[in-house]
Write a protein that holds these residues in place. Sequence first.
Motif, PDB file in Angstrom:
ATOM      1  N   LYS A 194     -21.839  -3.719  51.447  1.00  0.00           N
ATOM      2  CA  LYS A 194     -21.594  -2.398  52.030  1.00  0.00           C
ATOM      3  C   LYS A 194     -22.777  -1.915  52.873  1.00  0.00           C
ATOM      4  N   ARG A 253     -20.468   0.714  54.950  1.00  0.00           N
ATOM      5  CA  ARG A 253     -20.677   1.606  53.813  1.00  0.00           C
ATOM      6  C   ARG A 253     -19.385   2.346  53.497  1.00  0.00           C
ATOM      7  N   HIS A 254     -18.490   2.412  54.483  1.00  0.00           N
ATOM      8  CA  HIS A 254     -17.244   3.158  54.352  1.00  0.00           C
ATOM      9  C   HIS A 254     -16.067   2.190  54.315  1.00  0.00           C
ATOM     10  N   SER A 255     -15.213   2.328  53.326  1.00  0.00           N
ATOM     11  CA  SER A 255     -14.092   1.400  53.159  1.00  0.00           C
ATOM     12  C   SER A 255     -13.079   1.488  54.290  1.00  0.00           C
ATOM     13  N   SER A 256     -13.074   2.585  55.035  1.00  0.00           N
ATOM     14  CA  SER A 256     -12.125   2.752  56.139  1.00  0.00           C
ATOM     15  C   SER A 256     -12.585   2.065  57.423  1.00  0.00           C
ATOM     16  N   SER A 257     -13.823   1.585  57.463  1.00  0.00           N
ATOM     17  CA  SER A 257     -14.361   0.986  58.679  1.00  0.00           C
ATOM     18  C   SER A 257     -13.787  -0.413  58.911  1.00  0.00           C
ATOM     19  N   ASN A 294     -28.678   9.374  60.166  1.00  0.00           N
ATOM     20  CA  ASN A 294     -27.406  10.078  59.995  1.00  0.00           C
ATOM     21  C   ASN A 294     -27.276  11.211  61.013  1.00  0.00           C
ATOM     22  N   SER A 348     -24.438  -1.321  56.895  1.00  0.00           N
ATOM     23  CA  SER A 348     -24.092  -1.059  58.293  1.00  0.00           C
ATOM     24  C   SER A 348     -24.492  -2.253  59.149  1.00  0.00           C
ATOM     25  N   SER A 353      -8.984  -3.889  51.097  1.00  0.00           N
ATOM     26  CA  SER A 353      -9.289  -3.388  49.756  1.00  0.00           C
ATOM     27  C   SER A 353      -8.536  -4.181  48.687  1.00  0.00           C
ATOM     28  N   ASP A 394     -19.642   0.090  60.272  1.00  0.00           N
ATOM     29  CA  ASP A 394     -20.355   0.818  59.220  1.00  0.00           C
ATOM     30  C   ASP A 394     -19.663   0.546  57.891  1.00  0.00           C
ATOM     31  N   ASN A 449     -19.192   3.226  65.374  1.00  0.00           N
ATOM     32  CA  ASN A 449     -18.276   2.717  64.358  1.00  0.00           C
ATOM     33  C   ASN A 449     -16.834   2.972  64.806  1.00  0.00           C
ATOM     34  N   LYS A 490      -9.147  -0.706  61.366  1.00  0.00           N
ATOM     35  CA  LYS A 490      -9.217  -1.653  60.262  1.00  0.00           C
ATOM     36  C   LYS A 490      -7.902  -2.427  60.174  1.00  0.00           C
TER      37      LYS A 490
END
Length: 248
Positions: free
Chosen positions: A143, A164-168, A213, A145, A248, A162, A219, A239
């Motif tokens: 996870k 770190r985010h599951s939607s990326s 940030n 970037s 996932s 990115d 992204n 995605k």
Amino acid sequence: MDDHQLLRYSRHILLPQIDIAGQEKLNQSHVLIIGAGGLGSPAALYLAASGIGNLTICDGDQVDLTNLQRQIMHDSSTIGMEKTRSAKQTLLRINPGIKITAIQTRVDAEKLSQLIPQVDAVIDASDNFSTRHHVNQTCVTYKKSLISGAAVQFSGQISVFDLRHSSSPCYHCLFPVDGEQEDMPCAIMGVFSPIVGIIGSMQAAETLKILLNIGESLNGRLLILDGLTMNWRSVRLSKDPACPVCRS
């Protein structure tokens, strides 16, 4: 930070989006750069100058005369030297207050699984799809970037994954392993030297934004540059729900 550092980074500190707290965050950050060539050179130079406290650079090649047209971390005096050693010398001349870890090897999946968990962000400045997919897979696993760039002939592209985010989306969503892409090395295709400078500098900028940030990263977007016309094209990325790497 001491007085010397406050002065060195004063032009960053003047930016309200960064300020002292942001610069201290950069000073404490660790970034992994895969590749010390055309893209890795400007990315590393700007990250070192910006005060990234810990840079790890991986590359398995030696400096060659043909590199010097575009790989600006190296010069005529370092021809034949390991690229990571040449890079470390250059970066420490620019900023002796940071730590540079030079790893003279072509990274494989095992090595990446050792390195990537330790860092805050990963810059992929490699020149082949095999390495890019290994880097992407490991960034998905841990996870992290991933700031990805590529350049050949007069064309360049850059995106951020990115993870770190599951939607990326991930790199595999854009370029599946079983897709039709093929490696086009500069040794065969050639490359317009400022293109790697533009893309590599943008990789540094995106990395700093992610660490701080601030702003809006790339992204979910792919930027493609036509260097002959200086036209940019922006492509929205989604995605892939069937992606075998990041689903996932």
